[in-house]
Design a protein around this motif. Structure first.
Motif, PDB file in Angstrom:
ATOM      1  N   VAL A  70       2.498  12.218   3.934  1.00 20.89           N
ATOM      2  CA  VAL A  70       3.319  12.783   2.861  1.00 20.89           C
ATOM      3  C   VAL A  70       3.583  11.705   1.811  1.00 20.89           C
ATOM      4  CG1 VAL A  70       5.555  13.813   2.268  1.00 20.89           C
ATOM      5  CG2 VAL A  70       4.442  14.421   4.417  1.00 20.89           C
ATOM      6  N   ALA A  71       3.365  12.083   0.547  1.00 22.34           N
ATOM      7  CA  ALA A  71       3.630  11.169  -0.560  1.00 22.34           C
ATOM      8  C   ALA A  71       4.430  11.913  -1.621  1.00 22.34           C
ATOM      9  CB  ALA A  71       2.329  10.638  -1.144  1.00 22.34           C
ATOM     10  N   ALA A  72       5.232  11.168  -2.359  1.00 16.50           N
ATOM     11  CA  ALA A  72       5.989  11.724  -3.478  1.00 16.50           C
ATOM     12  C   ALA A  72       5.490  11.061  -4.758  1.00 16.50           C
ATOM     13  CB  ALA A  72       7.479  11.469  -3.291  1.00 16.50           C
ATOM     14  N   MET A  73       5.443  11.853  -5.825  1.00 18.73           N
ATOM     15  CA  MET A  73       4.953  11.298  -7.077  1.00 18.73           C
ATOM     16  C   MET A  73       5.797  11.818  -8.240  1.00 18.73           C
ATOM     17  SD  MET A  73       1.176  11.232  -8.892  1.00 18.73           S
ATOM     18  CE  MET A  73       0.805  12.923  -8.589  1.00 18.73           C
ATOM     19  N   VAL A  74       6.080  10.945  -9.184  1.00 17.41           N
ATOM     20  CA  VAL A  74       6.739  11.275 -10.437  1.00 17.41           C
ATOM     21  C   VAL A  74       5.782  10.843 -11.534  1.00 17.41           C
ATOM     22  CG1 VAL A  74       8.712  10.807 -11.936  1.00 17.41           C
ATOM     23  CG2 VAL A  74       9.036  10.944  -9.464  1.00 17.41           C
ATOM     24  N   ALA A  75       5.548  11.740 -12.504  1.00 24.14           N
ATOM     25  CA  ALA A  75       4.550  11.426 -13.525  1.00 24.14           C
ATOM     26  C   ALA A  75       5.001  11.888 -14.899  1.00 24.14           C
ATOM     27  CB  ALA A  75       3.223  12.095 -13.172  1.00 24.14           C
ATOM     28  N   ASN A 131       2.382   7.271 -13.872  1.00 24.71           N
ATOM     29  CA  ASN A 131       2.906   7.893 -12.659  1.00 24.71           C
ATOM     30  C   ASN A 131       3.259   6.835 -11.630  1.00 24.71           C
ATOM     31  OD1 ASN A 131       0.802   7.649 -10.477  1.00 24.71           O
ATOM     32  ND2 ASN A 131      -0.448   8.704 -12.014  1.00 24.71           N
ATOM     33  N   VAL A 132       4.225   7.186 -10.817  1.00 23.53           N
ATOM     34  CA  VAL A 132       4.659   6.344  -9.700  1.00 23.53           C
ATOM     35  C   VAL A 132       4.519   7.194  -8.451  1.00 23.53           C
ATOM     36  CG1 VAL A 132       6.566   5.042  -8.686  1.00 23.53           C
ATOM     37  CG2 VAL A 132       6.294   5.110 -11.179  1.00 23.53           C
ATOM     38  N   GLN A 133       3.790   6.665  -7.465  1.00 28.22           N
ATOM     39  CA  GLN A 133       3.552   7.399  -6.218  1.00 28.22           C
ATOM     40  C   GLN A 133       4.024   6.523  -5.058  1.00 28.22           C
ATOM     41  OE1 GLN A 133      -0.578   8.172  -5.362  1.00 28.22           O
ATOM     42  NE2 GLN A 133      -0.063  10.004  -4.204  1.00 28.22           N
ATOM     43  N   TYR A 134       4.746   7.172  -4.138  1.00 24.74           N
ATOM     44  CA  TYR A 134       5.245   6.446  -2.964  1.00 24.74           C
ATOM     45  C   TYR A 134       4.884   7.214  -1.704  1.00 24.74           C
ATOM     46  CZ  TYR A 134       8.298   3.832   0.113  1.00 24.74           C
ATOM     47  OH  TYR A 134       8.767   3.057   1.133  1.00 24.74           O
ATOM     48  N   GLY A 140       0.788  -1.223   0.000  1.00 24.75           N
ATOM     49  CA  GLY A 140       0.000   0.000   0.000  1.00 24.75           C
ATOM     50  C   GLY A 140       0.824   1.280   0.000  1.00 24.75           C
ATOM     51  N   LYS A 141       2.152   1.163  -0.100  1.00 26.38           N
ATOM     52  CA  LYS A 141       2.986   2.362  -0.071  1.00 26.38           C
ATOM     53  C   LYS A 141       3.426   2.816  -1.470  1.00 26.38           C
ATOM     54  CE  LYS A 141       4.824   1.917   4.536  1.00 26.38           C
ATOM     55  NZ  LYS A 141       4.742   3.196   5.190  1.00 26.38           N
ATOM     56  N   LEU A 142       3.550   1.913  -2.415  1.00 27.80           N
ATOM     57  CA  LEU A 142       3.978   2.243  -3.767  1.00 27.80           C
ATOM     58  C   LEU A 142       2.847   1.929  -4.740  1.00 27.80           C
ATOM     59  CD1 LEU A 142       6.365   3.104  -5.638  1.00 27.80           C
ATOM     60  CD2 LEU A 142       6.848   0.665  -5.894  1.00 27.80           C
TER      61      LEU A 142
END
Length: 179
Positions: A140-145, A131-134, A53-55
């Motif tokens: 707090v989450a980080a996302m690259v899209a 997109n990749v979300q962690y 559930g984190k990535l």
């Protein structure tokens, strides 16, 4: 699907061939309806590779039709010969102005005609994303899209400044219009 563009009084004017000097008058505006072939598939996915559930890895792609709506052509068809003429005054007399009163008639010394492809291709946009979300902490989450799109057979209009003088230039413009 959309219906063919029509005008209640048949006052449509369009050059069917860019080299023609005589416009086609009346309905139909197009000879063929490209919207009868509309097909808009879409697919997407979401994946949790570690099952914690984190990535999250998400993506999708789809086709979206762009319908030929009347607003795209309203100025082209309503300001075309023979239904519309305008005039240009160069060096008007000193006593002619909007404040002094204008003459009752002006000579219609300018006409305008427009070209719109009578057999337009299907106009659509393809869109895609990945997109990749962690989740770094519970809040707090980080996302690259990556997001992209591409339009195919978008409307093209020949405007002022386009080459029209020679056959070579006309072929170049026709190729650009015909896609």
């Amino acid at each position: 699907m959309t219906s063919m563009i029509t005008e209640a009084n048949g006052k449509l004017s369009n050059l069917r061939d860019i080299t023609s000097g005589t416009p086609h008058l009346g309905d139909p505006f197009f000879e063929s309806n490209p919207t009868t072939k509309n097909f808009e598939p879409r697919i997407g996915f979401a994946w949790d590779p570690f099952r914690n559930g984190k990535l999250a890895v998400r993506g999708g792609i789809g086709l979206f039709d762009v319908l030929p709506l009347p607003y795209q052509f309203i100025l082209l068809v309503t300001q075309a010969t023979p239904f519309f003429q305008y005039t240009v005054l160069k060096n008007p007399a000193d006593n002619i102005s909007f404040f002094n009163g204008l003459p009752s008639t002006f000579p219609a010394n300018k006409v305008r005609s427009t070209y719109t492809d009578p057999n337009p291709h299907r106009n659509y946009v393809s869109q895609w994303n990945l997109n990749v979300q962690y989740q770094l902490t519970p809040s707090v989450a980080a996302m690259v899209a990556y997001v992209g799109s591409r339009g195919v057979h978008q409307p093209f209009r020949v405007g002022r400044g386009q080459p029209r003088s020679s056959d070579k230039d006309l072929r170049r413009v026709r190729l650009a219009i015909r896609y």
